[in-house]
Design an enzyme around this catalytic site. Structure first.
Site, short mmCIF file in Angstrom:
data_model
loop_
_atom_site.label_atom_id
_atom_site.label_comp_id
_atom_site.label_asym_id
_atom_site.label_seq_id
_atom_site.Cartn_x
_atom_site.Cartn_y
_atom_site.Cartn_z
CD GLU A 145 -18.76 21.12 -21.07
OE1 GLU A 145 -19.50 20.63 -21.91
OE2 GLU A 145 -17.67 21.66 -21.36
CB SER A 190 -13.42 24.67 -30.67
OG SER A 190 -13.32 23.85 -31.82
CG HIS A 223 -41.70 20.99 -14.70
ND1 HIS A 223 -41.89 19.66 -14.37
CD2 HIS A 223 -42.54 21.70 -13.90
CE1 HIS A 223 -42.82 19.58 -13.42
NE2 HIS A 223 -43.22 20.81 -13.10
CD GLN A 238 -2.75 -2.60 1.92
OE1 GLN A 238 -2.10 -2.85 2.92
NE2 GLN A 238 -2.47 -3.14 0.75
CE LYS A 287 -18.10 24.97 -29.21
NZ LYS A 287 -19.11 23.95 -29.29
CG ASN A 309 -16.19 24.60 -25.95
OD1 ASN A 309 -17.22 25.05 -26.45
ND2 ASN A 309 -15.26 23.98 -26.64
CE LYS A 327 -4.29 3.01 3.84
NZ LYS A 327 -5.21 2.21 4.67
CB SER A 333 -0.96 0.00 1.20
OG SER A 333 -0.27 -0.14 2.42
#
Ligand code: ARG
Length: 457
Positions: free
Chosen positions: A287, A274, A153, A319, A280, A282, A322, A20
């Site tokens: 996200e 982009s 909605h 173990q 663009k 983004n 973690k 580990s």
């Protein structure tokens, strides 16, 4: 460490599956701190001589300097951080190192180290959330009276203020922080001294180690203390709920930043372009906050499934506690910081938001409420009359306030010219002055209370 009992050493695959150290080396600060507390207690109880304990403590300080400077060495033969530290101590101070593990087992050691680590992670998450709350409160204060459509909605429902909307997230984070504080209080019992599973015959002082490590008290049952990972699950649940809240905010900001909405412009520093479409911009950070929530929830799920079938006390499955906690903690640090930047530095297009609130018949409820209060019409009937007005406005592609009074009166003669005062989005939000409502005066109160709460701490 257990050569006395074994004829052969472990195979390569055993060493690899067993190790580990590649991940639990992250516990080195906690391992040194817990070992020092244990050593001091052994001296004060006369279990190990003061000279040997002095040598042990000096050795542990040297190891801390080495780990700080060069990192923790990863030798699979030494399995984990506990054996790595102890082996180095033996190299440094010789046979006195062998006395440190008196009245202790790696089972209570790992439970103690891990609790200390998780406690710090809870504190760090809480501090990050406080910064995010501050950013929300600041932006909400700026926009206590900025009007936007409120949705149910994802359909325009009633006008709300942007400040009110942002303060909704403040409230979620307030609960998240209160959940963390509960979890921290529940975690804060010290397992050290539970030894392998049954306690120890040595005359240890568990109060002393508990206090030295900042715990409230020692754990009450040694079997439970070495088998319990509830504190890690609590942390992962807290992280999951927060991740879910951040994901909802991220999702809203992604929608708001889309061209058809145009409610916000994300900061360049938290957006990408982009490689093919030059126009663009983004919202990648948002996200990824949304996406990372899935991973954090996966971490909580992973540890629950690891724990669910384990008999008491320790089993090696544990173990695996973690990696999911470490993964969730680093994802949360990133997501909270990214969200704080997005909230602090986004530009809100309040004209566009107001325009959207004015479309979509967001004040239809206000017309119905006006019919109830001003013309004493039962709400159900008022709802029906309003429906007819919306239908007419829709057929002409105009807002409710743009219908001529004569047309409204043709629907119901009890309507008079005062109705137009109720149909504006400003009148609509101002009217919702009930406690916790969206009226700017109420939002300002929320902001004031919140400011005091986050600054007072
Ligand atoms: N590396 C182990 C872990 O992380 C330490 C405890 C080992 N205990 C044992 N009985 N083998 O869980």
């Amino acid at each position: 460490m257990w050569g006395g009992r074994f004829a052969d050493g472990p195979s390569a695959i055993m060493r690899e599956i067993n190790a580990s150290i590649p991940f639990d080396k992250a516990l080195w600060h906690e391992d040194i701190a817990a070992s020092k507390a244990h050593a001091e207690m052994l001296a004060s109880q006369g279990i190990v001589s003061a000279d040997d304990v002095a040598a042990i403590k000096r050795g542990l300080d040297t190891i801390a300097e080495e780990f700080e400077a060069d990192g923790v060495p990863e030798n699979w033969d030494l399995e984990d951080i506990h054996m790595t530290t102890e082996a180095r101590l033996a190299e440094l101070i010789g046979s006195a190192a062998g006395r440190l593990h008196t009245a202790r087992s790696r089972n209570d050691q790992v439970a103690t180290d891990f609790k200390l680590w998780v406690r710090s992670a809870m504190e760090a998450m809480d501090a990050g959330l406080r910064e995010l709350q501050r950013a929300l409160v600041a932006r909400a204060g700026e926009h206590a009276a900025s009007i936007m459509p409120g949705f149910t909605h994802l359909q325009t429902a009633q006008p709300v203020t942007l400040g009110h909307h942002l303060m909704a997230y403040y409230e979620m984070l307030r609960r998240d922080r209160s959940r963390l504080s509960d979890a921290r209080a529940r975690l804060n019992e010290c397992p050290l001294g539970s030894a392998a599973l049954a306690g120890t015959g040595f005359p240890i002082d568990r109060e002393m180690t508990s206090e030295a490590l900042g715990f409230d008290r020692p754990t009450a049952n040694s079997l439970d203390a070495v088998s319990d990972r509830d504190f890690a699950l609590d942390y992962l649940y807290c992280a999951s709920t927060t991740a879910l809240h951040l994901s909802r905010l991220a999702e809203e900001m992604i929608i708001w930043a889309s061209q058809p909405f145009g409610f916000i412009r994300m900061p360049d520093s938290l957006s990408t372009g982009s490689s093919i479409m030059p126009q663009k911009k983004n919202p990648d950070a948002a996200e990824l906050v949304r996406g990372h929530a899935g991973r954090v929830i996966g971490c909580a799920n992973a540890l629950m499934i690891t724990m669910k079938g384990l008999p008491l006390a320790y089993s090696k499955d544990m173990q695996d506690d973690k990696p999911p906690v470490f993964e969730a903690a680093s994802l949360m640090t990133l997501c909270i910081a990214a969200m704080t930047g997005m909230v602090a530095d986004s530009t809100f297009n309040t004209d566009r938001m107001r325009e959207a609130a004015e479309l979509g018949y967001a004040t239809a409820t206000d017309l119905a409420d006006w019919l109830v209060t001003q013309a004493d019409i039962p709400f159900r009937e008022a709802h029906h009359i309003t429906g007819a007005a919306v239908k007419l406005a829709e057929s002409r592609n105009v807002g409710l306030a743009e219908l001529p009074l004569a047309d409204l009166q043709a629907i119901d003669t009890r309507i008079d010219e005062r109705v137009f005062e109720a149909l504006s989005v400003d009148a609509s939000v101002a009217a919702r002055a009930s406690y916790g409502g969206t009226a700017p005066e109420q939002v300002k109160l929320q902001v004031e209370r919140a400011k005091q709460a986050v600054e007072q701490e």
